[in-house]
Scaffold this active site. Sequence first.
Site, PDB file in Angstrom:
ATOM      1  N   LEU A  70     -25.994  -2.178 119.870  1.00 55.16           N
ATOM      2  CA  LEU A  70     -24.689  -1.565 120.055  1.00 55.16           C
ATOM      3  C   LEU A  70     -24.510  -1.026 121.467  1.00 55.16           C
ATOM      4  O   LEU A  70     -23.415  -1.083 122.032  1.00 55.16           O
ATOM      5  CB  LEU A  70     -24.487  -0.438 119.031  1.00 55.16           C
ATOM      6  CG  LEU A  70     -24.471  -0.850 117.559  1.00 55.16           C
ATOM      7  CD1 LEU A  70     -24.179   0.356 116.676  1.00 55.16           C
ATOM      8  CD2 LEU A  70     -23.436  -1.947 117.314  1.00 55.16           C
ATOM      9  N   SER A 205     -23.531   8.334 113.331  1.00 51.66           N
ATOM     10  CA  SER A 205     -23.505   7.309 112.299  1.00 51.66           C
ATOM     11  C   SER A 205     -22.677   7.830 111.143  1.00 51.66           C
ATOM     12  O   SER A 205     -22.503   9.046 110.983  1.00 51.66           O
ATOM     13  CB  SER A 205     -24.925   7.005 111.815  1.00 51.66           C
ATOM     14  OG  SER A 205     -24.904   6.221 110.633  1.00 51.66           O
ATOM     15  N   TYR A 220     -33.384  10.232 109.080  1.00 47.73           N
ATOM     16  CA  TYR A 220     -32.353   9.595 109.897  1.00 47.73           C
ATOM     17  C   TYR A 220     -30.981  10.208 109.602  1.00 47.73           C
ATOM     18  O   TYR A 220     -30.232  10.553 110.529  1.00 47.73           O
ATOM     19  CB  TYR A 220     -32.310   8.093 109.622  1.00 47.73           C
ATOM     20  CG  TYR A 220     -31.209   7.363 110.377  1.00 47.73           C
ATOM     21  CD1 TYR A 220     -31.381   6.981 111.704  1.00 47.73           C
ATOM     22  CD2 TYR A 220     -29.996   7.065 109.760  1.00 47.73           C
ATOM     23  CE1 TYR A 220     -30.383   6.325 112.403  1.00 47.73           C
ATOM     24  CE2 TYR A 220     -28.983   6.405 110.452  1.00 47.73           C
ATOM     25  CZ  TYR A 220     -29.181   6.038 111.769  1.00 47.73           C
ATOM     26  OH  TYR A 220     -28.174   5.392 112.444  1.00 47.73           O
ATOM     27  N   LYS A 224     -28.686  12.261 112.350  1.00 48.05           N
ATOM     28  CA  LYS A 224     -27.335  11.891 112.757  1.00 48.05           C
ATOM     29  C   LYS A 224     -26.337  13.007 112.440  1.00 48.05           C
ATOM     30  O   LYS A 224     -25.356  13.192 113.179  1.00 48.05           O
ATOM     31  CB  LYS A 224     -26.925  10.581 112.088  1.00 48.05           C
ATOM     32  CG  LYS A 224     -27.671   9.367 112.642  1.00 48.05           C
ATOM     33  CD  LYS A 224     -27.505   9.246 114.153  1.00 48.05           C
ATOM     34  CE  LYS A 224     -28.157   8.000 114.728  1.00 48.05           C
ATOM     35  NZ  LYS A 224     -27.972   7.893 116.198  1.00 48.05           N
ATOM     36  N   THR A 255     -25.667  -6.203 114.012  1.00 48.33           N
ATOM     37  CA  THR A 255     -26.347  -6.469 115.271  1.00 48.33           C
ATOM     38  C   THR A 255     -27.337  -7.608 115.054  1.00 48.33           C
ATOM     39  O   THR A 255     -27.596  -8.025 113.918  1.00 48.33           O
ATOM     40  CB  THR A 255     -27.101  -5.230 115.756  1.00 48.33           C
ATOM     41  OG1 THR A 255     -28.100  -4.885 114.775  1.00 48.33           O
ATOM     42  CG2 THR A 255     -26.144  -4.046 115.940  1.00 48.33           C
TER      43      THR A 255
END
Length: 316
Positions: A70, A205, A220, A224, A255
């Site tokens: 990204l 995110s 995670y 975020k 991606t």
Amino acid sequence: MSPTLLVRSSLPTVSRSLAVARLPPRILLHARFNSTLDSAVAAKAKVVKTLPDFSMANKVCMVTGAARGLGNEFCRAFTQSGCTQLAILDLKEEEAQEAAQELVKQSCVDSDMEPGDYNIIGIGCDVSSELSVQQAYRRVMDTYGRIDSVVASAGIVENYSAFDYPFDRIKRLYDINVHGAFFTAREAARHMIPQGGGSVVLVASMSANIVNIPQPQTPYNAAKAAVKHMAASLAVEWAKKGVRVNCLSPGYMLTKLTRTILAHDTELKKTWESLTPMGRMGEPEDLAGAVVFLASDASRFMTGSEIRVDGGYCII
């Protein structure tokens, strides 16, 4: 059947003006549109126009984690919007420099621009190290003399259950995703404030707002969420100093890395798509408009905000 054929076959004895008046709304709109296609006004309107505030021309930009994924897409969005001075940061300098060279080549395709028109550099930087980030900024300032827009895109994700997550992996994730974003934003502000301001975009995110399923990724998600609130907090600190800080939160994006992973787990891809109201995963270029908006003058009265680009995932 075209509108003209419909009029002639079904209304042969009615005047043309009355026939058009009786056309269904959608067909009527089509008829009106076609009637002006060749006009001088329509010809002029076809010329591509863009709100000047969206232009990234004359801006010096920097993107972390930008050798691929990204972050690299954000760099392409900037050059497509007129940016010619850009620093690509990634862990390995060789990869960052290769990405810079490739971006110059891509930017010259189907364009009047030449390679010499661009000043795009690649810099090795470990965002988890405050010293490494400071050194990278010094190189940027030595090269360009200023910094206008920064995107903190470097980040990692791993999937372990809470009981099985090794502590060293948790620490590494927080060092990159949270501390790295903080170091990047803070050093940006140090240089932007003396020059009158700038824009910082922290990439969080949709996981800052929801709990992803079926994969376990508690650290995670929490990281975020921290980045999202960090953007709001820094925005308040620097609002009157000219530095805007906003947050971009992508949903599931296809991606190259994600495509490779999902190629071996088609059921996971189906699950993610079924949970997304738009019924698909995002393409990296789906983020281009949002990141240019946040980094450019188009969002000059916007700070401490989050833009989610998730296909509607978070609304249900």
